[in-house]
Design an enzyme around this catalytic site. Sequence first.
Site, PDB file in Angstrom:
ATOM      1  N   ASP A 249      -0.282  -1.085  -6.058  1.00 51.10           N
ATOM      2  CA  ASP A 249      -1.357  -2.047  -7.587  1.00 51.10           C
ATOM      3  C   ASP A 249      -2.102  -1.120  -7.585  1.00 51.10           C
ATOM      4  O   ASP A 249      -2.681  -0.669  -8.979  1.00 51.10           O
ATOM      5  CB  ASP A 249      -2.235  -2.893  -6.113  1.00 51.10           C
ATOM      6  CG  ASP A 249      -1.619  -4.101  -5.816  1.00 51.10           C
ATOM      7  OD1 ASP A 249      -0.718  -4.248  -6.163  1.00 51.10           O
ATOM      8  OD2 ASP A 249      -2.325  -4.926  -6.234  1.00 51.10           O
TER       9      ASP A 249
ATOM     10  N   LYS B 298      -1.074   7.779   7.296  1.00 54.81           N
ATOM     11  CA  LYS B 298      -2.560   8.457   8.310  1.00 54.81           C
ATOM     12  C   LYS B 298      -2.377   8.482   9.297  1.00 54.81           C
ATOM     13  O   LYS B 298      -3.250   7.812  10.679  1.00 54.81           O
ATOM     14  CB  LYS B 298      -3.423   7.440   7.705  1.00 54.81           C
ATOM     15  CG  LYS B 298      -5.236   7.051   8.056  1.00 54.81           C
ATOM     16  CD  LYS B 298      -5.319   8.040   6.568  1.00 54.81           C
ATOM     17  CE  LYS B 298      -7.043   8.731   7.190  1.00 54.81           C
ATOM     18  NZ  LYS B 298      -7.821   9.098   6.174  1.00 54.81           N
TER      19      LYS B 298
ATOM     20  N   ASP C  10      -5.273   8.508   1.847  1.00 53.34           N
ATOM     21  CA  ASP C  10      -6.289   8.086   0.927  1.00 53.34           C
ATOM     22  C   ASP C  10      -6.448   9.267  -0.211  1.00 53.34           C
ATOM     23  O   ASP C  10      -6.787   9.477  -0.849  1.00 53.34           O
ATOM     24  CB  ASP C  10      -7.848   8.049   1.689  1.00 53.34           C
ATOM     25  CG  ASP C  10      -7.164   9.617   2.720  1.00 53.34           C
ATOM     26  OD1 ASP C  10      -6.196  10.111   3.192  1.00 53.34           O
ATOM     27  OD2 ASP C  10      -8.160   9.151   3.531  1.00 53.34           O
TER      28      ASP C  10
ATOM     29  N   ASP D 243       1.313  -1.539  -0.337  1.00 55.52           N
ATOM     30  CA  ASP D 243       0.274  -2.818  -1.573  1.00 55.52           C
ATOM     31  C   ASP D 243      -0.361  -2.088  -1.992  1.00 55.52           C
ATOM     32  O   ASP D 243      -0.826  -2.592  -2.922  1.00 55.52           O
ATOM     33  CB  ASP D 243       0.564  -4.034  -0.330  1.00 55.52           C
ATOM     34  CG  ASP D 243      -0.002  -5.041  -0.786  1.00 55.52           C
ATOM     35  OD1 ASP D 243       0.587  -4.721  -2.001  1.00 55.52           O
ATOM     36  OD2 ASP D 243      -0.411  -6.051   0.020  1.00 55.52           O
TER      37      ASP D 243
ATOM     38  N   TYR E 158       0.647  -6.088   8.213  1.00 64.09           N
ATOM     39  CA  TYR E 158       0.698  -8.361   7.605  1.00 64.09           C
ATOM     40  C   TYR E 158       1.484  -8.817   8.696  1.00 64.09           C
ATOM     41  O   TYR E 158       1.671 -10.016   8.265  1.00 64.09           O
ATOM     42  CB  TYR E 158       2.216  -7.635   6.120  1.00 64.09           C
ATOM     43  CG  TYR E 158       1.194  -6.772   5.339  1.00 64.09           C
ATOM     44  CD1 TYR E 158      -0.172  -7.003   5.443  1.00 64.09           C
ATOM     45  CD2 TYR E 158       1.574  -7.128   4.287  1.00 64.09           C
ATOM     46  CE1 TYR E 158      -1.262  -6.803   4.464  1.00 64.09           C
ATOM     47  CE2 TYR E 158       0.823  -6.770   3.026  1.00 64.09           C
ATOM     48  CZ  TYR E 158      -0.926  -6.510   3.135  1.00 64.09           C
ATOM     49  OH  TYR E 158      -1.237  -5.744   2.232  1.00 64.09           O
TER      50      TYR E 158
HETATM   51 MG    MG Z   1      -0.075  -7.520  -3.140  1.00 61.42          MG
END
Ligand code: MG
Length: 325
Positions: free
Chosen positions: A226, A166, A198, A222, A120
Amino acid sequence: MSYDIAVVPGDGVGREVTPATVRVLESLDVPFSFTEYEAGDGTLAEAGEALPEVTSQGVESADATLFGAAGESAADVILPLRETVGSFANVRPVRAYPGVDALQPETDLVFVRENTEGVYTGIEDEITEGVTTLTRVVTDDASRRIAAFGFDYAEQRGADVTVAHKANVMRVTDGQFLDSVRAVGDERGAEYDELLMDALAMHLVQRPADFDVVLCPNLAGDLLSDLAAGLVGGLGLLPSANVGTDNALFEPVHGSAPDIAGQGVANPAATMLSAALMLEWLGEDEAGRRVRDAVEGVLSDGPRTPDLGGEAATEDVTEAVVERL
Ligand code: MG
Ligand code: NAI
């Protein structure tokens, strides 16, 4: 003394759930002074910039900020604002509420997400047409800081820690994250699990009750939060805190929800629960608990917004929360 709160409603449903939450805060006997600031797509269209300097300054000088959501300009608004408050930790509690239909009613966990590095804040480039790159930075300092925060947070709650990574593929960058987290964990003699992110995604879907505090690199936090929202009834329920050393910004996890914006039916729970986190961060634990109890009571008994299968408007839910308070 009163708390100086910057309020940045932003775009779309941000402009509906933020005022609803301010109403809830105003009904408490905590002294607040609210100042509203503009940011987002609307501001970009009107003023030529998504994040005016006056908004950044207001957020910087406030005791804390309540943010709604931005639209397409989100990356140009929320990323700099998180930086403005010096936020290195993004805390995202996810739990199922009695009365709300959830795929996994046992879910009760908290994502502690690194908030300053990774993709990000990476540098993207198009080397030549059709060939693009992304360079990301992961440092020992930032990884240790989020690890220390995560272990402290878990210790205060008597919670177990799972570290998502990861490092088997991103050996250098996620390897750094994992090494730093291990160093902090070992210094403290902390017990924790490590899971490839994962595989963790699958385990979260199948057995979320086995997880308490999940310590994540930025992007993983993030995505996984969700995913977890889907286990408990959707994004309308997830609050978050962007915590720095002496400033913080509180916002729902969701975005501007253009598909329902302007209809007056957005679920204000995520933003109200973010305000409860803000109250606790300010040291107003009792008021924070009262807000959370009131929101949970309304989630349980109704009225509920359409995302939770109800027919109520944002205003009806807000009214019901204020009445409980
Ligand atoms: Mg988000
Ligand atoms: P979104 O979170 O806005 O919406 C995803 C789904 O969840 C939609 O079906 C929406 O109706 C539903 N939803 C979200 N909040 C809700 C609420 N309070 N009550 C009921 N239902 C709710 O994510 P999406 O659609 O991917 O993005 C829409 C815009 O939001 C984009 O422009 C994106 O850039 C921006 N965005 C901004 C964020 C921020 O400001 N922090 C975070 C995520 C997205």
